[in-house]
Design a protein around this motif. Sequence first.
Motif, PDB file in Angstrom:
ATOM      1  N   VAL A 147      -0.596  20.878  19.171  1.00 11.21           N
ATOM      2  CA  VAL A 147       0.424  20.331  18.266  1.00 11.21           C
ATOM      3  C   VAL A 147       1.191  19.212  18.951  1.00 11.21           C
ATOM      4  CG1 VAL A 147       2.532  20.873  17.013  1.00 11.21           C
ATOM      5  CG2 VAL A 147       0.627  22.495  16.986  1.00 11.21           C
ATOM      6  N   ALA A 148       1.486  19.355  20.245  1.00 10.78           N
ATOM      7  CA  ALA A 148       2.204  18.326  20.994  1.00 10.78           C
ATOM      8  C   ALA A 148       1.408  17.034  21.020  1.00 10.78           C
ATOM      9  CB  ALA A 148       2.483  18.817  22.408  1.00 10.78           C
ATOM     10  N   ASP A 149       0.091  17.148  21.222  1.00 11.41           N
ATOM     11  CA  ASP A 149      -0.766  15.945  21.222  1.00 11.41           C
ATOM     12  C   ASP A 149      -0.734  15.245  19.864  1.00 11.41           C
ATOM     13  OD1 ASP A 149      -1.466  16.473  23.835  1.00 11.41           O
ATOM     14  OD2 ASP A 149      -3.358  17.493  23.313  1.00 11.41           O
ATOM     15  N   ARG A 150      -0.779  16.036  18.796  1.00 12.07           N
ATOM     16  CA  ARG A 150      -0.771  15.430  17.456  1.00 12.07           C
ATOM     17  C   ARG A 150       0.568  14.757  17.176  1.00 12.07           C
ATOM     18  NH1 ARG A 150      -2.451  20.431  13.991  1.00 12.07           N
ATOM     19  NH2 ARG A 150      -1.973  19.022  12.235  1.00 12.07           N
ATOM     20  N   LEU A 151       1.673  15.337  17.695  1.00 12.73           N
ATOM     21  CA  LEU A 151       2.984  14.703  17.525  1.00 12.73           C
ATOM     22  C   LEU A 151       3.024  13.370  18.265  1.00 12.73           C
ATOM     23  CD1 LEU A 151       5.382  17.788  17.859  1.00 12.73           C
ATOM     24  CD2 LEU A 151       5.080  16.334  15.846  1.00 12.73           C
ATOM     25  N   ALA A 152       2.370  13.313  19.422  1.00 15.32           N
ATOM     26  CA  ALA A 152       2.322  12.061  20.187  1.00 15.32           C
ATOM     27  C   ALA A 152       1.554  10.997  19.409  1.00 15.32           C
ATOM     28  CB  ALA A 152       1.685  12.299  21.547  1.00 15.32           C
ATOM     29  N   GLU A 153       0.401  11.423  18.802  1.00 14.78           N
ATOM     30  CA  GLU A 153      -0.409  10.483  17.997  1.00 14.78           C
ATOM     31  C   GLU A 153       0.373   9.987  16.792  1.00 14.78           C
ATOM     32  OE1 GLU A 153      -3.943  12.512  16.921  1.00 14.78           O
ATOM     33  OE2 GLU A 153      -4.724  12.654  18.968  1.00 14.78           O
ATOM     34  N   ALA A 154       1.118  10.896  16.162  1.00 11.95           N
ATOM     35  CA  ALA A 154       1.914  10.514  14.997  1.00 11.95           C
ATOM     36  C   ALA A 154       2.976   9.499  15.389  1.00 11.95           C
ATOM     37  CB  ALA A 154       2.546  11.746  14.367  1.00 11.95           C
ATOM     38  N   GLY A 155       3.536   9.661  16.542  1.00 13.84           N
ATOM     39  CA  GLY A 155       4.552   8.706  16.992  1.00 13.84           C
ATOM     40  C   GLY A 155       3.965   7.320  17.177  1.00 13.84           C
ATOM     41  N   TYR A 156       2.764   7.281  17.812  1.00 14.28           N
ATOM     42  CA  TYR A 156       2.121   5.977  17.989  1.00 14.28           C
ATOM     43  C   TYR A 156       1.774   5.333  16.636  1.00 14.28           C
ATOM     44  CZ  TYR A 156       1.469   7.761  22.756  1.00 14.28           C
ATOM     45  OH  TYR A 156       1.664   8.278  23.996  1.00 14.28           O
ATOM     46  N   LEU A 157       1.263   6.139  15.708  1.00 13.60           N
ATOM     47  CA  LEU A 157       0.858   5.611  14.395  1.00 13.60           C
ATOM     48  C   LEU A 157       2.061   5.085  13.624  1.00 13.60           C
ATOM     49  CD1 LEU A 157      -1.253   5.200  12.180  1.00 13.60           C
ATOM     50  CD2 LEU A 157      -0.868   7.565  11.445  1.00 13.60           C
ATOM     51  N   ILE A 158       3.122   5.864  13.625  1.00 11.25           N
ATOM     52  CA  ILE A 158       4.326   5.435  12.900  1.00 11.25           C
ATOM     53  C   ILE A 158       4.889   4.165  13.519  1.00 11.25           C
ATOM     54  CG2 ILE A 158       6.685   6.062  12.322  1.00 11.25           C
ATOM     55  CD1 ILE A 158       4.556   7.452  10.658  1.00 11.25           C
ATOM     56  N   SER A 159       4.802   4.036  14.808  1.00 13.11           N
ATOM     57  CA  SER A 159       5.290   2.833  15.481  1.00 13.11           C
ATOM     58  C   SER A 159       4.493   1.609  15.052  1.00 13.11           C
ATOM     59  CB  SER A 159       5.209   3.022  16.999  1.00 13.11           C
ATOM     60  OG  SER A 159       5.668   1.856  17.656  1.00 13.11           O
ATOM     61  N   ASP A 160       3.139   1.792  14.958  1.00 17.00           N
ATOM     62  CA  ASP A 160       2.289   0.671  14.507  1.00 17.00           C
ATOM     63  C   ASP A 160       2.602   0.291  13.074  1.00 17.00           C
ATOM     64  OD1 ASP A 160       1.057   0.560  16.939  1.00 17.00           O
ATOM     65  OD2 ASP A 160      -0.715   1.737  16.349  1.00 17.00           O
ATOM     66  N   VAL A 161       2.777   1.288  12.224  1.00 17.16           N
ATOM     67  CA  VAL A 161       3.087   1.006  10.810  1.00 17.16           C
ATOM     68  C   VAL A 161       4.420   0.281  10.705  1.00 17.16           C
ATOM     69  CG1 VAL A 161       3.645   2.066   8.590  1.00 17.16           C
ATOM     70  CG2 VAL A 161       1.719   2.932   9.934  1.00 17.16           C
ATOM     71  N   ALA A 162       5.382   0.697  11.472  1.00 17.92           N
ATOM     72  CA  ALA A 162       6.681   0.037  11.429  1.00 17.92           C
ATOM     73  C   ALA A 162       6.561  -1.424  11.851  1.00 17.92           C
ATOM     74  CB  ALA A 162       7.655   0.786  12.332  1.00 17.92           C
ATOM     75  N   THR A 163       5.750  -1.673  12.882  1.00 22.13           N
ATOM     76  CA  THR A 163       5.541  -3.057  13.327  1.00 22.13           C
ATOM     77  C   THR A 163       4.918  -3.884  12.211  1.00 22.13           C
ATOM     78  OG1 THR A 163       5.258  -2.310  15.620  1.00 22.13           O
ATOM     79  CG2 THR A 163       4.404  -4.496  15.047  1.00 22.13           C
TER      80      THR A 163
END
Length: 569
Positions: free
Chosen positions: A278-294
């Motif tokens: 679950v921690a790994d998936r939260l890390a991936e979600a953070g990266y994805l959301i950051s890209d979308v925000a950019t």
Amino acid sequence: MRPRVEEVRIQGLGVIDEAVLELSPGFNVVTGETGAGKTMVVTGLGLLFGGRADPSRIRPGADKATIEGTLVIEPGGRVSQQVEDIGGEIEDGELIISRTVSAEGRSRAWLGGRTVPVGTLTYLADDLVAVHGQMDQQRLLQPARQRASLDRYAGDDLVKPLRAYTQAYKRHKQVGALLDELTTRARERTQEADRLRFGLEEIEKVEPKAGEDIELRGEEERLSHADALRGAATTAHTALLGDPMESSSGTHDVISLLGEARTAVEAVRDYDTQLAGVADRLAEAGYLISDVATDLAAYAESIEADPARLAAVQDRRALLSGLIRKYAEDSAGVLRWAQEASARLVELEGDDERIDELTREHDELTARLTELAAELTRVREGAAERFGQAVTDELTALAMPHARVIVQLTQVADFGPEGVDEVELRMAAHPAAPPLPLNKGASGGELSRVMLAIEVVFAGADPVPTFVFDEVDAGVGGKAAVEIGRRLARLARTAQVIVVTHLPQVAAFADQHLVVEKASDGSVVRSGVLALNHEGRVRELSRMLAGLEDSELGRAHAEELLGLAAADR
């Protein structure tokens, strides 16, 4: 093998109750006393081959008349092919034809086991039989048949020029049809060319590109809703990363909340592998959301309201829509229409040159046809003269010494498939009489003799395999009757011949002698038609000669006739 009639069964026709005729390939003769039903044999054959149905000919007390014929047919021949084309069957080279006529006048026909219109029998009869009776002399009275028969009589002399004429005639018709289309539709074609030019000019001005209409529709949508698109992107960006102008304390943007969740889980991930995932998936979600925000920030930055560009796009779309409305479903279709229209316009604009070419060819073909038609006329005139003299000579031997038959050729103005000649057989009954068409220049009995003379002359040229004659000997006797028998026998060398006669001089020449016997009550019983052996023929000929079957003088004369006929073969 030539087709022929092998057997005929007649039921309920005239005085005939039931009769069976077994026929030979050569000369068949049918005799019998007056009223026995001899003529009904010809009537039955006529019905079998599509003749007109007359309910009054049905036997009193019978509800219908039935005629059934068995024909021997050449497998793979013309008649066989015609039967197969309509779904009929031929078994072991035999074809069954059947015809019924009800007392109410209804008529039905069967061919090879299949129900067919009566007209089909008439069509088939052209290649099977020629019936010459007192009331049925139509075959050689048809102008087209007369010309075809004369052409066959002309033989090889006509084959080559007729083939050349036919080829030139077909091309002449084709060229004429093309010229008619080009000239009679000139106004329509000019109007079509004008419409095509207008359309091509309109498209050329706009210069559409394939797929351009779809791209412009998308651009118009973006420009028309620029403020809404930019606001939505900004709001979404703020929700993900927060507003940089606000204090970071107490913020609840997605990135911050994901960071808090990840920190909490990372602290204990070593205690449980499931939670580590679950921690790994939260890390991936953070990266994805950051890209979308950019991406949202960049998109919001790129969107600007541009009224000038919007107006240009709308104007361009209006032009394309006008073309699409007129010529196709989209801009790619408009370009296809333009390509096809250009090719068609080239064709239309070449009409004048094409008309000149076709006109020259048409004139050349007309001159060629005129020359070939004249050659056909020359050959036919020669054949007509020979034929007329040959028939006239035959009539002299058939007790019509003063009759004269000529073949009249008349040229028509227009070219036809067979040339410009109309052919008509005419007869002058005596030297002072004008030549008249056969059906007007001869009586019924004379016409049968004329037809016999014609068929004898045409023998070998006319392919009809079976000839039927009724009353061909009407009004003659003695030596003329012998000549009629001799000529019928000659005709039977190349075709099947069926003759109804009352003359023993004719009957003596037959290969097969059938007699119709009349019962005491005046009707013909089931076995009423008999095939005679030699002794039977002597008795029948004696009856025909002397009226007495057992007259010694009659029998002697009958033997003499049979001997004469046998020696003449």
